[in-house]
Design a protein around this motif. Structure first.
Motif, PDB file in Angstrom:
ATOM      1  N   SER A 190      37.514  50.177  42.606  1.00 39.65           N
ATOM      2  CA  SER A 190      37.747  50.930  43.837  1.00 39.65           C
ATOM      3  C   SER A 190      36.579  50.792  44.806  1.00 39.65           C
ATOM      4  CB  SER A 190      37.998  52.409  43.527  1.00 39.65           C
ATOM      5  OG  SER A 190      36.934  52.933  42.749  1.00 39.65           O
ATOM      6  N   SER A 191      35.454  50.273  44.318  1.00 36.01           N
ATOM      7  CA  SER A 191      34.270  50.102  45.153  1.00 36.01           C
ATOM      8  C   SER A 191      34.188  48.661  45.662  1.00 36.01           C
ATOM      9  CB  SER A 191      33.004  50.432  44.356  1.00 36.01           C
ATOM     10  OG  SER A 191      31.854  49.975  45.031  1.00 36.01           O
ATOM     11  N   GLU A 192      34.025  48.510  46.980  1.00 38.83           N
ATOM     12  CA  GLU A 192      33.926  47.166  47.560  1.00 38.83           C
ATOM     13  C   GLU A 192      32.651  46.456  47.108  1.00 38.83           C
ATOM     14  OE1 GLU A 192      34.340  48.060  51.676  1.00 38.83           O
ATOM     15  OE2 GLU A 192      36.536  47.942  51.635  1.00 38.83           O
ATOM     16  N   VAL A 193      31.630  47.218  46.735  1.00 44.93           N
ATOM     17  CA  VAL A 193      30.385  46.624  46.229  1.00 44.93           C
ATOM     18  C   VAL A 193      30.658  45.873  44.939  1.00 44.93           C
ATOM     19  CG1 VAL A 193      28.077  47.105  45.320  1.00 44.93           C
ATOM     20  CG2 VAL A 193      28.922  48.367  47.303  1.00 44.93           C
ATOM     21  N   PHE A 194      31.402  46.518  44.026  1.00 46.36           N
ATOM     22  CA  PHE A 194      31.759  45.868  42.764  1.00 46.36           C
ATOM     23  C   PHE A 194      32.687  44.679  43.006  1.00 46.36           C
ATOM     24  CE2 PHE A 194      31.043  50.244  40.760  1.00 46.36           C
ATOM     25  CZ  PHE A 194      29.754  49.907  40.355  1.00 46.36           C
ATOM     26  N   MET A 195      33.558  44.812  43.994  1.00 41.17           N
ATOM     27  CA  MET A 195      34.468  43.707  44.326  1.00 41.17           C
ATOM     28  C   MET A 195      33.689  42.493  44.808  1.00 41.17           C
ATOM     29  SD  MET A 195      37.636  45.631  46.214  1.00 41.17           S
ATOM     30  CE  MET A 195      38.156  47.238  45.624  1.00 41.17           C
ATOM     31  N   LEU A 196      32.661  42.711  45.600  1.00 41.73           N
ATOM     32  CA  LEU A 196      31.854  41.606  46.118  1.00 41.73           C
ATOM     33  C   LEU A 196      31.129  40.888  44.983  1.00 41.73           C
ATOM     34  CD1 LEU A 196      30.414  43.125  49.421  1.00 41.73           C
ATOM     35  CD2 LEU A 196      32.078  41.271  49.199  1.00 41.73           C
ATOM     36  N   GLU A 197      30.686  41.644  43.982  1.00 40.28           N
ATOM     37  CA  GLU A 197      30.038  41.026  42.817  1.00 40.28           C
ATOM     38  C   GLU A 197      31.020  40.097  42.111  1.00 40.28           C
ATOM     39  OE1 GLU A 197      28.524  43.963  40.190  1.00 40.28           O
ATOM     40  OE2 GLU A 197      27.082  44.787  41.632  1.00 40.28           O
TER      41      GLU A 197
ATOM     42  N   LYS B 284      41.189  48.075  55.547  1.00 41.26           N
ATOM     43  CA  LYS B 284      40.769  49.036  54.534  1.00 41.26           C
ATOM     44  C   LYS B 284      41.716  48.989  53.337  1.00 41.26           C
ATOM     45  CE  LYS B 284      39.641  53.895  53.806  1.00 41.26           C
ATOM     46  NZ  LYS B 284      39.624  55.260  54.395  1.00 41.26           N
ATOM     47  N   LEU B 285      41.129  49.034  52.144  1.00 42.66           N
ATOM     48  CA  LEU B 285      41.923  49.031  50.920  1.00 42.66           C
ATOM     49  C   LEU B 285      42.421  50.438  50.638  1.00 42.66           C
ATOM     50  CD1 LEU B 285      39.639  46.767  48.688  1.00 42.66           C
ATOM     51  CD2 LEU B 285      41.615  46.081  50.050  1.00 42.66           C
ATOM     52  N   GLU B 286      43.726  50.565  50.494  1.00 41.50           N
ATOM     53  CA  GLU B 286      44.323  51.883  50.290  1.00 41.50           C
ATOM     54  C   GLU B 286      44.492  52.225  48.814  1.00 41.50           C
ATOM     55  OE1 GLU B 286      44.840  53.892  52.698  1.00 41.50           O
ATOM     56  OE2 GLU B 286      44.505  52.495  54.367  1.00 41.50           O
ATOM     57  N   ASN B 287      44.168  51.259  47.942  1.00 45.78           N
ATOM     58  CA  ASN B 287      44.394  51.475  46.515  1.00 45.78           C
ATOM     59  C   ASN B 287      43.327  50.738  45.721  1.00 45.78           C
ATOM     60  OD1 ASN B 287      45.630  52.290  44.138  1.00 45.78           O
ATOM     61  ND2 ASN B 287      47.681  51.599  44.771  1.00 45.78           N
ATOM     62  N   SER B 288      43.180  51.071  44.452  1.00 47.39           N
ATOM     63  CA  SER B 288      42.230  50.356  43.597  1.00 47.39           C
ATOM     64  C   SER B 288      42.802  48.964  43.275  1.00 47.39           C
ATOM     65  CB  SER B 288      41.952  51.133  42.321  1.00 47.39           C
ATOM     66  OG  SER B 288      43.145  51.409  41.631  1.00 47.39           O
ATOM     67  N   VAL B 289      41.909  48.079  42.829  1.00 47.36           N
ATOM     68  CA  VAL B 289      42.262  46.662  42.683  1.00 47.36           C
ATOM     69  C   VAL B 289      42.151  46.236  41.224  1.00 47.36           C
ATOM     70  CG1 VAL B 289      41.527  44.317  43.284  1.00 47.36           C
ATOM     71  CG2 VAL B 289      41.571  46.111  45.040  1.00 47.36           C
ATOM     72  N   ARG B 290      43.170  45.496  40.740  1.00 43.89           N
ATOM     73  CA  ARG B 290      43.155  45.005  39.357  1.00 43.89           C
ATOM     74  C   ARG B 290      42.916  43.504  39.280  1.00 43.89           C
ATOM     75  NH1 ARG B 290      47.433  43.241  36.311  1.00 43.89           N
ATOM     76  NH2 ARG B 290      46.973  44.828  34.753  1.00 43.89           N
ATOM     77  N   LEU B 291      43.106  42.776  40.376  1.00 41.15           N
ATOM     78  CA  LEU B 291      42.900  41.315  40.383  1.00 41.15           C
ATOM     79  C   LEU B 291      42.408  40.860  41.741  1.00 41.15           C
ATOM     80  CD1 LEU B 291      45.227  38.522  39.047  1.00 41.15           C
ATOM     81  CD2 LEU B 291      44.601  38.525  41.458  1.00 41.15           C
ATOM     82  N   LEU B 292      41.461  39.917  41.712  1.00 36.75           N
ATOM     83  CA  LEU B 292      40.997  39.268  42.931  1.00 36.75           C
ATOM     84  C   LEU B 292      41.024  37.761  42.721  1.00 36.75           C
ATOM     85  CD1 LEU B 292      37.891  41.472  43.854  1.00 36.75           C
ATOM     86  CD2 LEU B 292      40.022  41.327  45.156  1.00 36.75           C
ATOM     87  N   GLY B 293      41.367  37.050  43.777  1.00 37.60           N
ATOM     88  CA  GLY B 293      41.384  35.594  43.695  1.00 37.60           C
ATOM     89  C   GLY B 293      41.006  34.970  45.028  1.00 37.60           C
ATOM     90  N   ILE B 294      40.437  33.766  44.968  1.00 36.43           N
ATOM     91  CA  ILE B 294      40.095  33.012  46.174  1.00 36.43           C
ATOM     92  C   ILE B 294      40.679  31.618  46.025  1.00 36.43           C
ATOM     93  CG2 ILE B 294      38.260  32.201  47.713  1.00 36.43           C
ATOM     94  CD1 ILE B 294      36.352  34.151  46.308  1.00 36.43           C
ATOM     95  N   SER B 295      41.325  31.150  47.067  1.00 34.98           N
ATOM     96  CA  SER B 295      41.836  29.773  47.048  1.00 34.98           C
ATOM     97  C   SER B 295      41.492  29.073  48.351  1.00 34.98           C
ATOM     98  CB  SER B 295      43.348  29.750  46.822  1.00 34.98           C
ATOM     99  OG  SER B 295      44.024  30.376  47.885  1.00 34.98           O
ATOM    100  N   LEU B 296      41.443  27.759  48.278  1.00 36.56           N
ATOM    101  CA  LEU B 296      41.134  26.919  49.433  1.00 36.56           C
ATOM    102  C   LEU B 296      42.287  25.952  49.637  1.00 36.56           C
ATOM    103  CD1 LEU B 296      38.589  26.919  51.225  1.00 36.56           C
ATOM    104  CD2 LEU B 296      37.775  24.944  49.956  1.00 36.56           C
ATOM    105  N   SER B 297      42.819  25.900  50.848  1.00 39.83           N
ATOM    106  CA  SER B 297      43.908  24.979  51.162  1.00 39.83           C
ATOM    107  C   SER B 297      43.560  24.219  52.440  1.00 39.83           C
ATOM    108  CB  SER B 297      45.228  25.741  51.316  1.00 39.83           C
ATOM    109  OG  SER B 297      45.126  26.754  52.291  1.00 39.83           O
TER     110      SER B 297
END
Length: 365
Positions: free
Chosen positions: A259-266, A329-342
Motif C-alpha cells: 500500500s506504500s508507494e515507497v515499497f512499490m518503488l523498491e 493515485k492508487l485507490e487500492n493495495s497492490v499484489r503485482l507490479l510489472g514493467i514491459s518495453l515495446s
C-alpha cells in the motif's frame, strides 16, 4: 474446391500440459496426481495444470486459492523455467531435423512449414506423427498436432484430439470444417468477442460466413476483415523462423499486498534491473514503457509512455516507471507490479522472409 492463393503444409505442435508433465517426468511420485505449477495456494497463480487437475476445473491463470478449492488434493510445484527451456530446445532440435521453417510461439508450441522438407516426405500428416513419436521416444513427453493449409486452421486442429493426438484438415475439408466449428473455438476469439458474436446471432463458422465484410468491420473494426477471411480458409501469414518479440517484460507477485508507494518503488527498481538483463541479453531496446498494476481485488491497470528514443538502461526505465506510478493515485493495495518495453528496435532491424511456395491442390496430407 479450388483456391486462388498458394497452399502450404503447416503443422502446429502443442505439448500436452508441458510444465506439469515435465514435473511429473522428473518426479515419478507426481505421476497420475493433480499437479499445478505455480506460486502456491495463498498468493500464487497457476501457470500450468496437469490433466488430472484439469478434470477438477483447474486452469492456467487461476488463483492458487481457487484452484485448491476446486481440487483439495492439488499438489503445487514451483516452476523451473531453466528446465523447461532445456527440454524445449531439445524439442526444437527435433523440429529442425524436418524443416528450417520453425516458428516457436512459446516453450511448448510451434508452427512448422513442411511444404518442402528435409525428409522429402510429401505427407504432412506422417511427418507430424513421426515428430510426436520422436518426442515421446526421446523425451518421454506427449504432444498433440494440427495439420492443414495455413497456421490458423492448424492451430485450431491441434486442440481437437488433445492430449496425445493429432488432427488433419485436408484442403477439400477446410470450408466444411470451419463452417461447422463453434465460434468460440476460432483461434483469436476470446470470451468478450464470443459474447459479442452471440449477440449478433453468430454461433458457428457458418453463421460468421453469412455476414458481409462491411457488417463485420462495422462491429469488429480491423478484426472484421480477419474474421471474414479466415472463415473462408484465407490466412496468408507465413511461418516465421525469426519471429521477433513485440515486447519484453518482467513482473512480480508479492507475498503481501503493498500500500506504500515507497515499497512499490523498491520492488520496481528490482523489476527494472531484471528487465535490463533480459534486454541486454538479446540486444534489444524499446521506446514504450508500460507499467502493469494488479490490485488486491484482482483488477488490472496498465499505464504507458512512449519516449522519443530507445532505452534499455534500468535507470531510464525506472525513471519513466516512476512517472507512470505517480500519474494517478492508487485507490487500492497492490499484489503485482510489472514493467514491459515495446515499440522495439527489432521491428526495423530484421526483415522476415515471406516466401510463398506455390504447390498444387492435390496435396498428399
Amino acid at each position: 474446391m479450388s483456391y486462388d492463393f498458394p497452399l502450404r503444409k503447416i503443422i502446429h505442435v502443442d505439448m500436452d500440459a508441458f510444465y506439469a508433465s515435465v514435473e511429473q517426468l522428473d518426479n515419478p511420485e507426481l505421476k497420475g496426481k493433480p499437479v499445478a505449477v505455480g506460486g502456491g495456494e495463498t498468493r500464487g497463480v497457476v501457470a500450468a495444470a496437469s490433466y488430472e487437475a484439469r478434470k477438477y476445473g483447474v486452469r492456467s491463470a487461476m488463483s492458487g486459492y481457487l484452484a485448491k478449492k476446486q481440487c483439495p488434493e492439488l499438489i503445487f510445484v514451483k516452476p523451473r523455467f531453466a528446465r523447461y527451456k532445456e527440454i524445449s530446445q531439445k524439442i526444437r532440435n527435433i523440429f529442425m531435423d524436418y524443416t528450417d521453417l520453425v516458428e516457436p510461439l512459446s516453450l511448448d508450441e510451434a508452427y512448422l512449414d513442411v511444404t518442402v522438407n528435409k525428409k522429402g516426405n510429401p505427407s504432412a500428416t506422417l511427418i507430424a506423427q513421426e515428430i510426436r513419436h520422436r518426442i515421446y521416444d526421446e523425451l518421454k513427453l506427449s504432444a498433440s498436432a494440427g495439420i492443414s493449409i495455413n497456421k490458423f486452421i492448424a492451430k485450431i486442429a491441434s486442440d481437437i484430439n488433445k492430449p496425445n493426438g493429432q488432427k488433419t484438415v485436408n484442403p477439400e475439408e477446410v470450408i466444411s470444417f470451419l463452417e461447422g466449428l463453434e465460434i468460440r473455438k476460432f483461434y483469436g476469439v476470446g470470451k468478450v468477442t464470443a459474447d459479442k458474436m452471440y449477440s449478433l446471432g453468430i454461433f458457428t463458422g457458418l453463421d460468421l460466413k453469412t455476414k458481409s465484410l462491411e457488417f463485420l468491420e462495422a462491429h469488429f473494426g480491423k478484426g472484421g476483415a480477419f474474421y471474414y477471411n479466415v472463415v473462408r480458409g484465407i490466412h496468408l501469414s507465413p511461418v516465421k523462423p525469426n519471429r521477433i518479440p513485440k515486447s519484453v517484460g518482467a513482473e512480480r507477485t508479492f507475498d503481501e499486498n503493498l500500500s506504500s508507494e515507497v515499497f512499490m518503488l523498491e520492488r520496481l527498481d528490482n523489476i527494472a534491473k531484471e528487465l535490463e538483463k533480459r534486454l541486454k541479453k538479446s540486444n534489444i531496446a524499446g521506446k514504450t514503457v508500460t507499467l502493469k498494476i494488479k490490485f488486491s481485488d484482482f483488477s488490472l491497470q496498465t499505464r504507458s509512455k512512449t519516449l522519443p528514443f530507445f532505452v534499455a538502461d534500468h535507470s531510464l526505465i525506472l525513471e519513466t516507471t516512476k512517472e507512470l506510478l505517480y500519474q494517478e493515485k492508487l485507490e487500492n493495495s497492490v499484489r503485482l507490479l510489472g514493467i514491459s518495453l515495446s515499440n522495439l528496435n527489432t521491428e526495423k532491424k530484421v526483415k522476415l522472409q515471406d516466401e510463398v511456395i506455390s504447390v498444387q491442390l492435390q496435396f498428399d496430407f
